[in-house]
Design a protein around this motif. Structure first.
Motif, PDB file in Angstrom:
ATOM      1  N   VAL A 149       4.754   7.622  -8.794  1.00  0.00           N
ATOM      2  CA  VAL A 149       5.605   7.381  -7.595  1.00  0.00           C
ATOM      3  C   VAL A 149       4.464   6.489  -6.786  1.00  0.00           C
ATOM      4  O   VAL A 149       3.320   6.579  -6.568  1.00  0.00           O
ATOM      5  N   VAL A 150       4.896   5.195  -6.274  1.00  0.00           N
ATOM      6  CA  VAL A 150       4.128   4.183  -5.695  1.00  0.00           C
ATOM      7  C   VAL A 150       4.528   4.082  -4.248  1.00  0.00           C
ATOM      8  O   VAL A 150       5.833   3.169  -3.935  1.00  0.00           O
ATOM      9  N   PRO A 151       3.971   4.667  -3.406  1.00  0.00           N
ATOM     10  CA  PRO A 151       4.179   4.528  -1.926  1.00  0.00           C
ATOM     11  C   PRO A 151       3.298   3.174  -1.164  1.00  0.00           C
ATOM     12  O   PRO A 151       2.590   2.654  -1.923  1.00  0.00           O
ATOM     13  N   ASN A 152       3.693   2.961  -0.045  1.00  0.00           N
ATOM     14  CA  ASN A 152       2.864   2.085   0.735  1.00  0.00           C
ATOM     15  C   ASN A 152       1.557   2.067   1.277  1.00  0.00           C
ATOM     16  O   ASN A 152       1.337   3.349   1.248  1.00  0.00           O
ATOM     17  N   ALA A 153       0.974   1.043   1.294  1.00  0.00           N
ATOM     18  CA  ALA A 153      -0.533   1.321   1.622  1.00  0.00           C
ATOM     19  C   ALA A 153      -0.881   2.226   2.684  1.00  0.00           C
ATOM     20  O   ALA A 153      -1.401   3.180   2.281  1.00  0.00           O
TER      21      ALA A 153
END
Length: 377
Positions: A111-115
């Motif tokens: 899962v790649v969320p925002n910074a």
């Protein structure tokens, strides 16, 4: 706020980058001309440091069922090797973040969320995992992410991949990922390559452990012909994503907004079996006509003059406020100002004439379908 530095910070300093704070990270805003960086991505290729983004691994027998519960999309329907854009919402249906999920195995997902939301998302996933047989591991601090975007991206990266694996790269579909061997500083390194991006162009994102990030960046830059690949910063990334009509969390998306008003209704799988966090609230919003018959809707606005609208500028109809700009600037590719804005649904149809209040002066704009720019394939 604590300042974080990516593993590529020294590379950016060598290139003379101007830095800015973004989500608590010191990130390159631009290296020279943000306009030149924008055009490089549209016409050739640009290389970006995206290491401020989060990486959260979810693994275990219940991984797919867990993500169906934790996120708004039907993650269990994904095939191994594919990626999916999704949302994580709170119980009220507000958007905590938009993110990309990569299925790396039957029981393993990335899962790649925002910074700025990486820790919030990781914490929310841990909390929601209580009743599932899964392990949630936040690998953000150990992982770097490098993007190569533009029409020459594939051609450049193939020079670092053994010929026997070229088919893995050329055959990789949009929103899919594969393990590929890259020649980095004379040694072969297996890395996760995804055909995803935030520019509206063809391109790739490469996940690499921090200790290999600088060598990978240097290898990609070195293999490109002169003028073929341009280091690009956040300024050009923002103008590129705006032309492509892609939402930015904190601008188009927020806890106060909802997916239907943002045009992300198809991302919300209300029909999937079982409950998910925010399902009841989101079903009620849809039933009430959010983004279709009530409230406001996210639209594209094309400037008919030369002046650009900016975030939070009021949108007017016959002098009355009917909306608010979320993102706006002159479009380098198209040659006229563009903006995204939430406007009352009565004025959301393409062709509707509206104005943006530019510090007391009404500037004419027209509602247009998103995206503003679509690459020719």
């Amino acid at each position: 706020m604590t300042e974080n530095y990516t593993a590529l910070y020294e590379e950016h300093k060598k290139l003379g980058a101007s830095f800015t704070d973004f989500g608590g990270w010191q990130m390159p805003l631009k290296y020279g001309s943000e306009l030149a960086e924008h055009h490089a991505v549209r016409n050739s290729a640009g290389i970006f440091d995206l290491s401020h983004m989060g990486e959260v691994w979810v693994a275990g027998p219940d991984a797919a069922a867990f993500l169906d519960y934790a996120l708004a999309g039907k993650i269990s329907a994904m095939a191994v090797g594919k990626a999916k854009y999704s949302l994580i919402c709170n119980e009220d249906g507000g958007i905590i973040d938009d993110l990309i999920v990569y299925r790396r195995g039957d029981e393993k997902f990335l899962v790649v969320p925002n910074a700025g939301n990486a820790k919030v998302v990781a914490d929310a996933l841990v909390q929601r995992a209580a009743n599932f047989d899964v392990a949630v591991e936040d690998a953000s601090a150990e992982t770097s992410l490098i993007a190569v975007q533009g029409p020459k991206a594939e051609e450049i990266l193939l020079r670092l991949v053994p010929a026997a694996q070229h088919g893995l790269v050329t055959g990789l579909k949009y929103y899919a990922a594969v393990e590929v061997s890259f020649l980095v500083s004379g040694a072969s390194r297996d890395l996760l390559l995804a055909r995803t991006g935030y520019t509206g162009e063809d391109g790739f994102e490469i996940f690499v452990e921090n200790d290999g990030a600088a060598a990978l960046w240097q290898s990609i830059v070195a293999i490109a012909d002169e003028g073929e690949l341009t280091p690009s910063g956040l300024a050009s990334r923002d103008s590129l994503r705006l032309e492509a009509g892609m939402p930015l969390y904190g601008n188009e998306l927020s806890l106060e907004g909802d997916p239907f008003a943002a045009g992300l209704g198809p991302v919300v799988a209300l029909s999937k079996e079982g409950d998910f966090v925010g399902k009841a609230a989101l079903a009620a919003k849809k039933e009430a006509g959010a983004g279709s018959s009530t409230g406001r809707k996210l639209v594209g606005l094309k400037g008919l003059g030369r002046r650009a609208g900016r975030g939070h500028y009021p949108v007017l109809k016959d002098g009355n406020v009917v909306g608010e700009v979320t993102s706006g600037q002159p479009s380098p590719t198209l040659g006229y100002p563009v903006a995204m804005a939430y406007v009352d649904v009565a004025y959301a149809e393409p062709g509707t004439a509206l104005d943006i209040d530019l510090r007391g002066k009404a500037e004419p704009f027209e509602v247009v379908a998103l995206p503003f720019y679509k690459r020719s394939k």
